[in-house]
Motif scaffolding. Structure first.
Motif, PDB file in Angstrom:
ATOM      1  N   VAL A  85       9.455  36.369  41.621  1.00 11.06           N
ATOM      2  CA  VAL A  85      10.627  36.985  42.256  1.00 11.06           C
ATOM      3  C   VAL A  85      11.048  38.228  41.483  1.00 11.06           C
ATOM      4  CG1 VAL A  85      13.110  36.644  42.636  1.00 11.06           C
ATOM      5  CG2 VAL A  85      11.483  34.910  43.417  1.00 11.06           C
ATOM      6  N   SER A 125       7.778  30.835  39.724  1.00  8.93           N
ATOM      7  CA  SER A 125       8.364  31.448  40.915  1.00  8.93           C
ATOM      8  C   SER A 125       9.434  32.461  40.544  1.00  8.93           C
ATOM      9  CB  SER A 125       8.955  30.370  41.832  1.00  8.93           C
ATOM     10  OG  SER A 125       7.923  29.533  42.302  1.00  8.93           O
ATOM     11  N   PHE A 160      14.328  42.324  48.086  1.00  7.70           N
ATOM     12  CA  PHE A 160      14.503  41.231  49.035  1.00  7.70           C
ATOM     13  C   PHE A 160      14.254  39.873  48.390  1.00  7.70           C
ATOM     14  CE2 PHE A 160      12.276  38.269  51.853  1.00  7.70           C
ATOM     15  CZ  PHE A 160      13.269  38.006  52.782  1.00  7.70           C
ATOM     16  N   TYR A 161      13.246  39.786  47.558  1.00  7.37           N
ATOM     17  CA  TYR A 161      12.874  38.516  46.945  1.00  7.37           C
ATOM     18  C   TYR A 161      13.964  38.036  45.983  1.00  7.37           C
ATOM     19  CZ  TYR A 161       8.432  39.735  49.024  1.00  7.37           C
ATOM     20  OH  TYR A 161       7.467  40.075  49.920  1.00  7.37           O
ATOM     21  N   LYS A 182      17.176  38.870  46.183  1.00  5.68           N
ATOM     22  CA  LYS A 182      18.322  38.501  47.024  1.00  5.68           C
ATOM     23  C   LYS A 182      18.111  37.134  47.671  1.00  5.68           C
ATOM     24  CE  LYS A 182      21.241  41.731  46.499  1.00  5.68           C
ATOM     25  NZ  LYS A 182      22.422  41.390  45.715  1.00  5.68           N
ATOM     26  N   THR A 183      16.906  36.867  48.130  1.00  2.29           N
ATOM     27  CA  THR A 183      16.615  35.570  48.747  1.00  2.29           C
ATOM     28  C   THR A 183      16.755  34.445  47.729  1.00  2.29           C
ATOM     29  OG1 THR A 183      15.145  36.609  50.353  1.00  2.29           O
ATOM     30  CG2 THR A 183      14.891  34.241  50.016  1.00  2.29           C
ATOM     31  N   ALA A 184      16.230  34.649  46.527  1.00  2.00           N
ATOM     32  CA  ALA A 184      16.340  33.634  45.481  1.00  2.00           C
ATOM     33  C   ALA A 184      17.800  33.430  45.068  1.00  2.00           C
ATOM     34  CB  ALA A 184      15.486  34.014  44.279  1.00  2.00           C
ATOM     35  N   GLN A 185      18.574  34.520  45.000  1.00  2.00           N
ATOM     36  CA  GLN A 185      20.000  34.394  44.694  1.00  2.00           C
ATOM     37  C   GLN A 185      20.693  33.526  45.739  1.00  2.00           C
ATOM     38  OE1 GLN A 185      21.024  38.565  44.688  1.00  2.00           O
ATOM     39  NE2 GLN A 185      21.325  38.576  42.473  1.00  2.00           N
ATOM     40  N   PHE A 186      20.417  33.813  46.990  1.00  2.00           N
ATOM     41  CA  PHE A 186      21.023  33.070  48.096  1.00  2.00           C
ATOM     42  C   PHE A 186      20.638  31.597  48.037  1.00  2.00           C
ATOM     43  CE2 PHE A 186      20.700  31.464  52.461  1.00  2.00           C
ATOM     44  CZ  PHE A 186      22.022  31.602  52.867  1.00  2.00           C
ATOM     45  N   LEU A 187      19.339  31.320  47.913  1.00  2.00           N
ATOM     46  CA  LEU A 187      18.868  29.935  47.909  1.00  2.00           C
ATOM     47  C   LEU A 187      19.379  29.150  46.711  1.00  2.00           C
ATOM     48  CD1 LEU A 187      15.186  30.396  49.111  1.00  2.00           C
ATOM     49  CD2 LEU A 187      17.095  29.399  50.402  1.00  2.00           C
ATOM     50  N   SER A 188      19.588  29.825  45.588  1.00  2.00           N
ATOM     51  CA  SER A 188      20.011  29.120  44.381  1.00  2.00           C
ATOM     52  C   SER A 188      21.415  28.545  44.487  1.00  2.00           C
ATOM     53  CB  SER A 188      19.930  30.048  43.165  1.00  2.00           C
ATOM     54  OG  SER A 188      20.965  31.016  43.199  1.00  2.00           O
ATOM     55  N   ARG A 221      21.964  35.025  39.741  1.00  2.00           N
ATOM     56  CA  ARG A 221      23.319  35.189  40.285  1.00  2.00           C
ATOM     57  C   ARG A 221      24.159  36.104  39.393  1.00  2.00           C
ATOM     58  NH1 ARG A 221      25.076  29.229  41.056  1.00  2.00           N
ATOM     59  NH2 ARG A 221      22.960  28.482  41.110  1.00  2.00           N
TER      60      ARG A 221
END
Length: 126
Positions: free
Chosen positions: A73, A69, A79-80, A82-88, A106
């Motif tokens: 990403v 994954s 976008f992908y 940024k989304t993974a950064q946020f979720l992590s 991050r």
């Protein structure tokens, strides 16, 4: 069968047309759908089993698919990432294996040169 063929043909036309957003969406779904189906299959297989068996089955999937994954990403960018950064940052949102895989984003996410960012913003906003 005809509808599927027409859908694939239409997707091919758009894919070849140069629409970058559509290309990324197709690539993302092409890469993620098998993973999602594997998770669904394990969910169905483990119905009625003990919590321990379910946890072990999903831990195996998380260990297998978290690095894959991350690769998806990184190839998708924007976008992908940024989304993974946020979720992590949220241990209650995704499994620990994904947090571990995504935490590199991050501090060490690939960046676009400013001139490219500026050109994109100008093209989008005028």
């Amino acid at each position: 069968a005809l509808a599927v063929g027409a859908g694939v043909g239409t997707a091919g036309i758009f894919f070849l047309s140069g629409d970058e957003g559509f290309k990324r969406a197709v690539q993302f779904n092409y890469n993620v759908l098998p993973i999602a189906l594997h998770y669904k299959a394990v969910e169905m297989y483990t119905r009625g089993r003990s919590d321990k068996e379910k946890s072990e089955a999903f831990a195996t999937l998380h260990a297998k698919y978290a690095p894959i994954s991350l690769d998806i990403v990184l190839r998708q960018k924007g976008f992908y990432v940024k989304t993974a950064q946020f979720l992590s940052q949220y241990s209650d949102a995704i499994p620990a294996e994904y947090i571990e895989a995504f935490k590199i984003l991050r501090d060490d996410a690939p960046a676009l040169p400013f001139c490219r960012v500026k050109a994109i913003v100008e093209a989008e906003l005028g």
